[in-house]
Design a protein around this motif. Structure first.
Motif, PDB file in Angstrom:
ATOM      1  N   VAL A  89       0.884  -1.197  -0.049  1.00  0.00           N
ATOM      2  CA  VAL A  89      -0.127   0.027   0.044  1.00  0.00           C
ATOM      3  C   VAL A  89       0.874   1.126  -0.025  1.00  0.00           C
ATOM      4  N   GLY A  90       0.579   2.183  -0.782  1.00  0.00           N
ATOM      5  CA  GLY A  90       1.317   3.347  -0.973  1.00  0.00           C
ATOM      6  C   GLY A  90       0.286   4.709  -0.634  1.00  0.00           C
ATOM      7  N   ASP A  91       0.876   5.703   0.032  1.00  0.00           N
ATOM      8  CA  ASP A  91       0.060   6.773   0.585  1.00  0.00           C
ATOM      9  C   ASP A  91       0.213   8.007  -0.623  1.00  0.00           C
ATOM     10  N   ILE A  92      -0.819   8.198  -1.484  1.00  0.00           N
ATOM     11  CA  ILE A  92      -0.423   9.250  -2.537  1.00  0.00           C
ATOM     12  C   ILE A  92      -0.638  10.440  -1.898  1.00  0.00           C
ATOM     13  N   ASP A  93      -1.100  10.555  -0.890  1.00  0.00           N
ATOM     14  CA  ASP A  93      -1.402  11.991  -0.246  1.00  0.00           C
ATOM     15  C   ASP A  93      -0.137  12.748   0.188  1.00  0.00           C
ATOM     16  N   ARG A  94       0.809  12.085   0.549  1.00  0.00           N
ATOM     17  CA  ARG A  94       2.242  12.384   0.750  1.00  0.00           C
ATOM     18  C   ARG A  94       2.785  12.786  -0.543  1.00  0.00           C
ATOM     19  N   GLY A  95       2.563  12.186  -1.641  1.00  0.00           N
ATOM     20  CA  GLY A  95       3.342  12.493  -2.773  1.00  0.00           C
ATOM     21  C   GLY A  95       4.245  11.624  -3.033  1.00  0.00           C
ATOM     22  N   GLY A  96       4.722  11.341  -4.518  1.00  0.00           N
ATOM     23  CA  GLY A  96       5.722  10.707  -4.819  1.00  0.00           C
ATOM     24  C   GLY A  96       5.286   9.115  -4.744  1.00  0.00           C
ATOM     25  N   VAL A  97       3.938   8.614  -4.933  1.00  0.00           N
ATOM     26  CA  VAL A  97       3.590   7.412  -4.535  1.00  0.00           C
ATOM     27  C   VAL A  97       4.190   6.154  -5.517  1.00  0.00           C
ATOM     28  N   PHE A  98       4.444   6.449  -6.734  1.00  0.00           N
ATOM     29  CA  PHE A  98       4.995   5.814  -7.672  1.00  0.00           C
ATOM     30  C   PHE A  98       6.321   5.295  -7.457  1.00  0.00           C
ATOM     31  N   ALA A  99       7.352   6.639  -6.960  1.00  0.00           N
ATOM     32  CA  ALA A  99       8.612   6.274  -6.175  1.00  0.00           C
ATOM     33  C   ALA A  99       8.647   5.461  -5.100  1.00  0.00           C
ATOM     34  N   GLN A 100       7.496   5.408  -4.028  1.00  0.00           N
ATOM     35  CA  GLN A 100       7.272   4.865  -2.841  1.00  0.00           C
ATOM     36  C   GLN A 100       7.283   3.148  -3.393  1.00  0.00           C
ATOM     37  N   LEU A 101       6.340   2.894  -4.234  1.00  0.00           N
ATOM     38  CA  LEU A 101       6.111   1.880  -4.847  1.00  0.00           C
ATOM     39  C   LEU A 101       7.328   0.807  -5.201  1.00  0.00           C
ATOM     40  N   VAL A 102       7.973   1.550  -6.406  1.00  0.00           N
ATOM     41  CA  VAL A 102       8.901   0.810  -7.066  1.00  0.00           C
ATOM     42  C   VAL A 102       9.891   0.848  -6.054  1.00  0.00           C
ATOM     43  N   GLY A 103      10.443   1.904  -5.481  1.00  0.00           N
ATOM     44  CA  GLY A 103      11.584   2.107  -4.356  1.00  0.00           C
ATOM     45  C   GLY A 103      11.490   0.918  -3.411  1.00  0.00           C
ATOM     46  N   ALA A 152       1.230  -7.421  -5.546  1.00  0.00           N
ATOM     47  CA  ALA A 152       0.602  -6.360  -6.419  1.00  0.00           C
ATOM     48  C   ALA A 152       0.421  -5.166  -5.177  1.00  0.00           C
ATOM     49  N   PHE A 153      -0.094  -4.154  -5.933  1.00  0.00           N
ATOM     50  CA  PHE A 153      -0.018  -2.782  -5.395  1.00  0.00           C
ATOM     51  C   PHE A 153      -1.510  -2.340  -5.024  1.00  0.00           C
ATOM     52  N   LEU A 154      -1.516  -1.287  -4.010  1.00  0.00           N
ATOM     53  CA  LEU A 154      -2.708  -0.706  -3.705  1.00  0.00           C
ATOM     54  C   LEU A 154      -2.281   0.888  -3.416  1.00  0.00           C
ATOM     55  N   ILE A 155      -3.029   1.825  -4.038  1.00  0.00           N
ATOM     56  CA  ILE A 155      -2.968   3.098  -3.803  1.00  0.00           C
ATOM     57  C   ILE A 155      -3.917   3.574  -2.808  1.00  0.00           C
ATOM     58  N   ASN A 156      -3.613   4.510  -1.799  1.00  0.00           N
ATOM     59  CA  ASN A 156      -4.475   4.872  -0.936  1.00  0.00           C
ATOM     60  C   ASN A 156      -4.520   6.529  -0.738  1.00  0.00           C
ATOM     61  N   LYS A 157      -5.691   6.866  -0.310  1.00  0.00           N
ATOM     62  CA  LYS A 157      -5.840   8.218   0.130  1.00  0.00           C
ATOM     63  C   LYS A 157      -5.668   9.169  -1.277  1.00  0.00           C
ATOM     64  N   PHE A 158      -6.361   8.799  -2.418  1.00  0.00           N
ATOM     65  CA  PHE A 158      -6.269   9.823  -3.742  1.00  0.00           C
ATOM     66  C   PHE A 158      -7.360  10.737  -3.616  1.00  0.00           C
ATOM     67  N   ARG A 159      -7.261  12.161  -3.859  1.00  0.00           N
ATOM     68  CA  ARG A 159      -8.061  12.893  -3.958  1.00  0.00           C
ATOM     69  C   ARG A 159      -8.292  13.573  -5.497  1.00  0.00           C
TER      70      ARG A 159
END
Length: 519
Positions: free
Chosen positions: A163-177, A192-199
């Protein structure tokens, strides 16, 4: 359906606990016998099971999402920080050792088998077990003997949903990194991935999700939208940094303002969740003396380092603000550690080893710390006027034993009479204290207390009529709805049934280069 899944996050507060609870709720509503699991939890927010075991509150909340009673196996290792460098370690709900960050790494070898046995036992009794990781699997400095993330995934052969937190920014770097820093054997389990907190409009993420798949060979199972108010039973104080919901409109003419003292070593701050669920009641955490003096009610919550927090209160001038409140007849409620520090003295050769320390002197009690921790659920009746004779219940998690001072000099009265006829807690003037966590979740006692506060402050406040248990269920259903509406449930079910997928590619960053040198 049978199987197990590990939910990991790219960082603390990425949403692991709520995603785990949401998946549990979604499965339970479909008739799946499901249980939560967190191998290792670091949190001072805890709950007591029916058998008297202490586990993280997040796992108790997840058990509620499953519609089952919490038990020690759901959180076999609980770490409770007691200061900057030391923590109490509990194993299967009981105190096991005191450890520093370094000595805990050496302790892990003795914890691994109990953790795996607890998970195995749950898998034998339930159709599905949804496991929650701790922190981030990318904390590679802690990978050796890891109990909660990739070490658990490898030992129990679990697929991992990251799970990655997109609200903090940089979610793709979070997941790949996160994926890239793991070795090949660990990467195999990231399924698998899941993106959280998208506005906003989630379709704008489509190019990024395609690139994420191209880079990693893994799909995203969905994008969860941002939802206000998903702070139920948070497990660490990071949640206190998030904005709180505005209170529901008042039933009466006035509102009530509750200030919760944000202790440095705060524990079980979820005790005040039920206050915030009442219409016209605003709850905020603060270290401001101005807030403490002006609020309608001040709550001093639990603490894992009571003496240290008492010293910090004095350093911040909050002791004087509390004294002025008490003299003015403005209500104060202390819970557990907050109750202890309101007393005349604390004798502590266990937690702080500070010996005898003067308390704030607002309640005529003295607290003695004992080596054995008291863990139990309790029930009784409100004995003092603020609790209105209501039936009460709660649970105790404490080394400290508060007792009224010598007979004949005690001012005030017990707050509660237990089911066994013993006095519990104390009330002197407008200052009250109790050792019971969870007390305010009882609708009758919470509303009686708030009416007492309103009368003392001259407020025209009236309680709501929705039970707090219904509020909890509604919030858990919201989590289940998020999963049902925004996650590919077929793909999720396939992970649970099929385990770790075969043939997932490895991202290779593990090439040796020259060592860094100190400048």
């Amino acid at each position: 359906m049978s199987g197990a899944l590990l939910v990991c996050g790219t960082a603390s507060d990425a949403g692991k606990s709520l995603v785990t609870a949401g998946i549990c709720r979604s499965l339970a509503r479909r008739g799946v016998r499901v249980a939560p699991f967190k191998a290792q939890n670091m949190a001072n927010n805890s709950a007591v099971t029916a058998s008297g075991a202490e586990i993280g509150r997040a796992q108790a909340m997840q058990a509620a999402a499953c519609g089952i009673e919490p038990e020690a196996a759901m959180n076999p290792v609980l770490i409770k920080p007691a200061g900057e460098t030391s923590s109490q370690v509990l194993l299967m709900g009981r105190p096991y050792a005191n450890a520093t960050a370094r000595s805990y790494q050496e302790l892990k070898a003795s914890l691994e088998q109990p953790v795996l046995d607890a998970l195995s036992g749950l898998r034998e009794r339930f159709d599905a077990v949804i496991c929650e990781g701790a922190g981030s699997p990318a904390e590679i400095n802690l990978r050796s003997r890891d109990l909660a993330n990739m070490g658990l995934a490898r030992a129990a052969d679990l697929p991992v949903l990251l799970v990655g937190d997109i609200d903090r920014g940089g979610v793709f770097a979070q997941l790949v990194g996160t994926l890239a820093v793991l070795d090949a054997a660990d990467q195999r389990h990231i399924a698998a991935f899941l993106i959280n907190k998208f506005r906003g409009d989630a379709t704008v993420l489509a190019p990024g999700l395609d690139m994420l798949h191209d880079l990693t060979g893994r799909c995203s199972l969905g994008t969860l939208p941002w939802r206000e108010g998903l702070w139920l039973d948070a497990e660490d104080s990071l949640a206190l940094q998030a904005p709180q919901l505005a209170p529901a409109p008042p039933v009466g003419a006035d509102t009530l303002d509750v200030a919760v003292v944000r202790l440095r070593h705060i524990s079980n701050f979820t005790d005040v969740d039920a206050l915030a669920a009442e219409p016209g009641v605003g709850v905020r955490f603060t270290r401001s003396a101005v807030d403490v003096e002006r609020a309608d009610l001040v709550v001093i919550p639990g603490s894992k380092a009571t003496v240290a927090d008492l010293q910090q209160l004095r350093a911040d001038g909050l002791d004087r603000a509390l004294l002025r409140r008490a003299r003015a007849g403005a209500p104060i409620l202390g819970v557990c550690g907050g109750y202890q520090l309101l007393g005349e003295r604390i004798s502590d050769d266990v937690e702080s080893r500070a010996g005898v320390v003067d308390g704030l002197g607002l309640l005529p009690i003295a607290t003695t710390f004992h080596p054995n921790k008291l863990l139990r659920r309790q029930s009784g009746t409100g004995a003092a006027a603020p609790l209105g004779g209501a039936a009460v219940s709660g649970y105790e998690i404490r080394h400290g034993d508060p007792q009224p001072v010598a007979a004949g000099s005690v001012a005030g009265e017990p707050l509660i009479t237990t089911a066994s006829g013993e006095p519990e807690g104390w009330l002197t003037g407008a200052v009250a204290g109790t050792s019971w966590h969870g007390l305010l979740e009882g609708d009758a006692v919470r509303r009686a207390l708030l009416r007492w506060v309103a009368d003392a402050r001259g407020r025209d406040w009236l309680p709501g009529d929705v039970p707090f248990a219904a509020v909890r269920e509604r919030r858990l259903d919201v989590l289940g709805d998020l999963i049902d509406e925004h996650v590919d449930r077929d793909a999720l079910d396939a992970l649970l049934a099929g385990g770790v997928p075969e043939g997932l590619p490895t991202l290779d960053l593990h090439r040796r280069t020259t060592a860094c040198s100190a400048s």
